[in-house]
Design a protein around this motif. Sequence first.
Motif, PDB file in Angstrom:
ATOM      1  N   ARG A  57       0.834  -1.211   0.000  1.00 49.34           N
ATOM      2  CA  ARG A  57       0.000   0.000   0.000  1.00 49.34           C
ATOM      3  C   ARG A  57       0.869   1.262   0.000  1.00 49.34           C
ATOM      4  O   ARG A  57       0.576   2.242  -0.704  1.00 49.34           O
ATOM      5  N   ALA A  58       1.953   1.228   0.770  1.00 51.57           N
ATOM      6  CA  ALA A  58       2.823   2.400   0.854  1.00 51.57           C
ATOM      7  C   ALA A  58       3.481   2.695  -0.491  1.00 51.57           C
ATOM      8  O   ALA A  58       3.553   3.858  -0.914  1.00 51.57           O
ATOM      9  N   VAL A  59       3.963   1.664  -1.179  1.00 47.12           N
ATOM     10  CA  VAL A  59       4.601   1.881  -2.481  1.00 47.12           C
ATOM     11  C   VAL A  59       3.588   2.417  -3.488  1.00 47.12           C
ATOM     12  O   VAL A  59       3.891   3.313  -4.276  1.00 47.12           O
ATOM     13  N   LEU A  60       2.371   1.877  -3.476  1.00 47.38           N
ATOM     14  CA  LEU A  60       1.343   2.337  -4.414  1.00 47.38           C
ATOM     15  C   LEU A  60       1.004   3.815  -4.223  1.00 47.38           C
ATOM     16  O   LEU A  60       0.581   4.490  -5.164  1.00 47.38           O
ATOM     17  N   GLU A  97       2.277  11.063 -13.730  1.00 45.60           N
ATOM     18  CA  GLU A  97       1.775  12.430 -13.891  1.00 45.60           C
ATOM     19  C   GLU A  97       2.787  13.248 -14.714  1.00 45.60           C
ATOM     20  O   GLU A  97       3.985  12.985 -14.656  1.00 45.60           O
ATOM     21  N   PRO A  98       2.328  14.247 -15.495  1.00 48.22           N
ATOM     22  CA  PRO A  98       0.938  14.690 -15.640  1.00 48.22           C
ATOM     23  C   PRO A  98       0.158  13.969 -16.748  1.00 48.22           C
ATOM     24  O   PRO A  98      -1.028  14.178 -16.881  1.00 48.22           O
ATOM     25  N   ARG A  99       0.837  13.129 -17.534  1.00 44.81           N
ATOM     26  CA  ARG A  99       0.143  12.471 -18.655  1.00 44.81           C
ATOM     27  C   ARG A  99      -0.989  11.580 -18.140  1.00 44.81           C
ATOM     28  O   ARG A  99      -2.043  11.479 -18.767  1.00 44.81           O
ATOM     29  N   GLY A 343      -3.881   4.473  -4.416  1.00 45.68           N
ATOM     30  CA  GLY A 343      -3.182   5.636  -4.942  1.00 45.68           C
ATOM     31  C   GLY A 343      -3.788   6.135  -6.239  1.00 45.68           C
ATOM     32  O   GLY A 343      -4.937   5.832  -6.570  1.00 45.68           O
ATOM     33  N   ILE A 344      -3.007   6.878  -7.013  1.00 48.12           N
ATOM     34  CA  ILE A 344      -3.553   7.550  -8.196  1.00 48.12           C
ATOM     35  C   ILE A 344      -3.971   6.568  -9.282  1.00 48.12           C
ATOM     36  O   ILE A 344      -4.767   6.910 -10.154  1.00 48.12           O
TER      37      ILE A 344
END
Length: 401
Positions: A57-60, A97-99, A343-344
């Motif tokens: 989870r932390a890496v993600l 990001e940003p793509r 995450g994103i």
Amino acid sequence: MGESLHTVPTLPTARPSGCPFDPPAELVDARRHSPISRYTFPGGRPGWLITGFDLVRAVLADSRFSSLKELMLHPTIDYGDMEAPPAPPGEFLLMDEPRHSRYRKPLMGKFTVRRMRLLTERVEQITGEHLDAMAEAGSSADLVTAFAKPVPAVVICELLGVPYEDRGSFQEQVYSFMDGETNDEDLIAAYTATQTYLAELVAAKRANPTDDVLSDLTDTDLTDEELRGMALLLLAAGLDTTANMLALGTFALLRNPEQLAGLRADPALADRAVEELLRYLSVAKTFMRTALEDVEVGGRTIEAGERVILSYNTANRDPERFTDPDVLDLRRQEGGHLAFGHGIHQCLGQQLARVEMKVAFPALFNRFPALRLAVPPEEVVLRPESADVYGVKSLPVAWDV
């Protein structure tokens, strides 16, 4: 960290004998030793394998780790000095990001919880139509081809605006390059045919928009090539995963009759049941990230440029996070699994997948109360571990007429 550095020499692929729902034993052993282990990629390049929930989870969630396709290595095949190409335009799962946001943001409003709930009635209709077809065909079926594949396929085709008359051939093309077993020549042919069809579909939506996600996206500054890539990603992410959750989830419920009885007795349990099946099965088994700079994770320094394999299926079975993690418990109170990532890059279509499963599982077992496996469980043919998404190749079932 006090513990010796554990090393995993190759990515394990064999599921425990008689336990098709459990992760490979070597991965579980690695997590028991340490949530982070050394891993050497083919060709000798050093990397890491993370098997514990908190560290995955932390890496993600850490922007110091990249999702760029061109930085990745194959975990089990040595391609020598050959470098991976960048992700094609629109396929934002393998972008930073940003793509990444350029493509994801226009889609976010299309997959909200509210909009997906509004789709429930249509999902119920599609599910009912396929259950009707199963009943009319007799007292047995392969659940994969009769139900698990076509239900999400029809839903995603409608979202993309694929014309009804094209859906059969289109679905066949898509599945032929997703099943993990198609030979290289046929895979390339199917992939090329799908790309060609999507390019034609995008052009058709620009010329004559209809009520679907792809048509809505033509009203943005996205190019045809970008829209084609986004459509392909939506297909890959929303079709194979849900189909395998429906089939493998049914298999798991049939093998856990006391849990299935609880679901039948309490339809309100469907929401929690879906979350538990997602955790328990984790059909999207592994993902990868690349460190952009030196990062300390779990007391170890991952150096810039090193690749990290993230094991979702062991993370979702981590006893440090879940009580009795190897038990399927549809009334489990603990949530927060990583089946959709974090995450994103957390799965954009997760709410759609939830709607499909919350409708499909109760409807299937209500329609066929005596549904059962038509073959001994050990004869159910599983997808190869090399496939990106785990599941069953076929699930012969029968019921009383």
